[in-house]
Enzyme design. Structure first.
Site, short mmCIF file in Angstrom:
data_model
loop_
_atom_site.label_atom_id
_atom_site.label_comp_id
_atom_site.label_asym_id
_atom_site.label_seq_id
_atom_site.Cartn_x
_atom_site.Cartn_y
_atom_site.Cartn_z
N TYR A 144 0.86 -1.18 0.00
CA TYR A 144 0.00 0.00 0.00
C TYR A 144 0.90 1.23 0.00
O TYR A 144 1.83 1.32 0.81
CB TYR A 144 -0.89 0.01 1.24
CG TYR A 144 -1.77 1.24 1.36
CD1 TYR A 144 -1.49 2.22 2.30
CD2 TYR A 144 -2.87 1.43 0.53
CE1 TYR A 144 -2.29 3.36 2.43
CE2 TYR A 144 -3.69 2.55 0.65
CZ TYR A 144 -3.38 3.51 1.60
OH TYR A 144 -4.17 4.64 1.71
N ASP A 239 9.43 2.63 -0.84
CA ASP A 239 8.43 3.34 -0.05
C ASP A 239 8.72 3.03 1.42
O ASP A 239 8.30 1.98 1.93
CB ASP A 239 7.02 2.91 -0.45
CG ASP A 239 5.97 3.60 0.40
OD1 ASP A 239 4.76 3.45 0.10
OD2 ASP A 239 6.34 4.29 1.37
N LYS A 267 5.15 9.86 8.18
CA LYS A 267 4.92 9.40 9.55
C LYS A 267 5.92 9.95 10.57
O LYS A 267 5.77 11.06 11.06
CB LYS A 267 4.86 7.86 9.55
CG LYS A 267 3.69 7.32 8.69
CD LYS A 267 3.58 5.82 8.75
CE LYS A 267 2.61 5.28 7.72
NZ LYS A 267 1.22 5.22 8.19
P1 KE4 Z 1 -0.60 8.58 4.10
O1 KE4 Z 1 -1.11 9.20 2.82
O2 KE4 Z 1 -1.69 7.79 4.82
O3 KE4 Z 1 0.13 9.57 5.00
O4 KE4 Z 1 0.55 7.51 3.72
C1 KE4 Z 1 0.24 6.51 2.78
C2 KE4 Z 1 1.21 5.36 2.94
C3 KE4 Z 1 2.23 5.22 2.01
N1 KE4 Z 1 3.14 4.22 2.11
C4 KE4 Z 1 3.08 3.34 3.13
C5 KE4 Z 1 4.11 2.25 3.21
C6 KE4 Z 1 2.06 3.44 4.11
O5 KE4 Z 1 2.02 2.54 5.13
C7 KE4 Z 1 1.12 4.46 4.03
C8 KE4 Z 1 -0.02 4.62 5.01
N2 KE4 Z 1 -0.14 3.60 5.99
C9 KE4 Z 1 -1.49 3.34 6.47
C10 KE4 Z 1 -1.38 2.27 7.55
N3 KE4 Z 1 -1.35 0.98 6.99
C11 KE4 Z 1 -2.15 4.60 6.97
C12 KE4 Z 1 -3.37 4.38 7.85
C13 KE4 Z 1 -4.61 4.92 7.19
O6 KE4 Z 1 -4.78 4.76 5.95
O7 KE4 Z 1 -5.44 5.48 7.95
#
Ligand code: KE4
Length: 427
Positions: A144, A239, A267
């Site tokens: 993801y 990523d 994060k």
């Molecule tokens: P954000 O757009 O949510 O800040 O980041 C996206 C993203 C990109 N790459 C990786 C490896 C990630 O884990 C994420 C976001 N992680 C999820 C948790 N599995 C965010 C939680 C959510 O969607 O509320």
């Protein structure tokens, strides 16, 4: 155990916010029941709107590596706040953040701040396409990378949790430019490049997967991906939004000694405030506006409060070097779950590295999307609820990673191991 105040908040929220949540994975739909609302957090603990205290293994999905509301990060935000919240101009914090990122992650020669991990990966892909003048990208099932159109194909995290790994609303013309391969499969990678000679702009992957549960690469796999992408002049994007500064100070690329061309971050570098970043080879990064033809922008990119929080958090990591202790805490939790499942006769896999882990109820080692889906998600849901009733909050999905912080040391980890072991006994 009901959460009466949270339940009334959730009823109101559902009237106005789709599903009552501002991010789907928070909705508890795959684990049952209604989500609790949190009114405060400190250290390893969440305080719900119902005044319940929960030991938190979600850590706001990764940022809280120092625990919630750490006094040093809090003070840094307060100091920055004295001077305002956003200027829309360059500010000194951005320079310090860039210098820290480049120092922590040597593959990053130049870096651009943005406001989420989604923006970081979306921008890195556009940059790779602009640099190579190629259109196709490769991602891996279950990884993801946020919710931009090109990446919501066989995606993990909430997309997988809610059964929509291929989101509606993404035009087929977009999706056809994204090649999805199984993770840990060298032959599939070779075949994709053979079938698309000179057409693949980039390969993007979570070097350690955290959005299909926690999955680590087979030995040598990441080096193979690096070798193949270099051979085809394809941009390799790590990523590390989740793993950056968590698996090691320099992320997975430090631990595995791999040099990607671009890295996406998020994060931890925001200390809990909205943030993202992408960076890497200067010759690629210099394609970005205002220097080059690849456009990318953001009103709040490099926001002084987020930068101040992230700088404080990164400096703490450098000062404390918490990684060995975080790995000990992770092992303690892993061993407690393994022992309890063995005693109960429940097959389980508990992949763990440092402060990241997940719990798959299956007798098959989990090494990709397909094997992750073979785990018993219904049993996980029962385990999740039993843990929650005992005061431990795990990620509300069988397909997410768990996170520890430096605040989990001592009483919190001991109590959590007791609760998880007891929850397993009651399954
Ligand atoms: P954000 O757009 O949510 O800040 O980041 C996206 C993203 C990109 N790459 C990786 C490896 C990630 O884990 C994420 C976001 N992680 C999820 C948790 N599995 C965010 C939680 C959510 O969607 O509320």
């Amino acid at each position: 155990m009901p959460f009466p105040v949270s339940d009334s908040l959730f009823a109101r929220a559902k009237e106005l916010i789709p599903g009552g949540v501002n991010s789907p994975v928070r909705a508890f739909r795959s684990v049952g029941g209604a989500p609790f609302f949190v009114k405060a957090a400190r250290g390893a603990t969440l305080v719900t709107a119902d005044d319940r205290e929960l030991i938190d293994f979600v850590c706001t999905w990764g940022p809280a590596i120092h625990g919630h509301n750490h006094p040093v990060i809090k003070a840094a935000i307060a100091a920055a706040l004295e001077n305002g919240t956003s200027f829309g101009t360059p500010n000194p914090y951005e320079v310090e953040m860039a210098e820290l990122i480049v120092r922590f992650v040597p593959s990053i020669q130049k870096v651009r701040m943005c406001n989420s991990g989604t923006e970081a990966t979306m921008s890195a892909i556009r940059l790779a396409r602009g640099f190579t003048r190629r259109d196709k990208i490769i991602k891996f099932s279950g990884c993801y990378h946020g919710h931009s159109d090109s990446l919501l194909i066989k995606a993990g995290s909430g997309a997988l949790t809610h059964g929509h790994p291929d989101s509606a609303g993404v035009p087929a013309s977009f999706a056809q430019e994204t090649i999805v391969l199984p993770y840990n499969d060298r032959a599939a990678l070779d075949a994709a490049f053979a079938a698309n000679p000179g057409k693949i702009a980039c390969v993007i992957l979570e070097p350690y997967c955290g959005n299909v549960g926690f999955i680590m690469p087979d030995p040598g796999y990441l080096a193979y991906v690096r070798e193949v992408t270099r051979k085809h002049d394809t941009v390799l994007i790590f990523d590390e939004v989740m793993t950056g500064f968590r698996i090691a100070k320099g992320g997975v690329q430090e631990r595995e000694n791999i040099v990607p061309d671009l890295t996406c971050l998020g994060k931890i570098i925001g200390g809990g405030l909205p943030v993202g970043a992408f960076g890497g080879r200067a010759d690629i990064m210099d394609m970005l506006a205002p220097l080059g033809p690849v456009y990318q922008a953001g009103t709040l990119s490099g926001n002084p409060l987020a930068m101040a929080a992230g700088i404080a958090g990164l400096r703490l990591l450098e000062e404390l070097n918490p990684y060995p202790r975080l790995d000990e805490l992770g092992r303690q939790l892993r061993d407690a779950v393994l022992a309890a499942c063995k005693a109960k006769g429940i097959p389980v896999q508990v992949p763990q590295c440092g402060s990241m882990f997940s719990i798959f109820f299956t007798d098959t080692p989990v090494r990709d999307y397909d094997t992750a889906l073979k785990s018993d998600a219904k049993l996980f849901a029962r385990f999740f609820r039993a843990a929650l009733d005992g005061g431990v909050y795990l990620a509300p999905s069988a397909y997410e990673a768990g996170f520890l912080s430096t605040a989990h040391d001592g009483a919190a980890i001991d109590r959590a191991c007791e609760v998880l072991s007891s929850a397993i006994q009651d399954l």
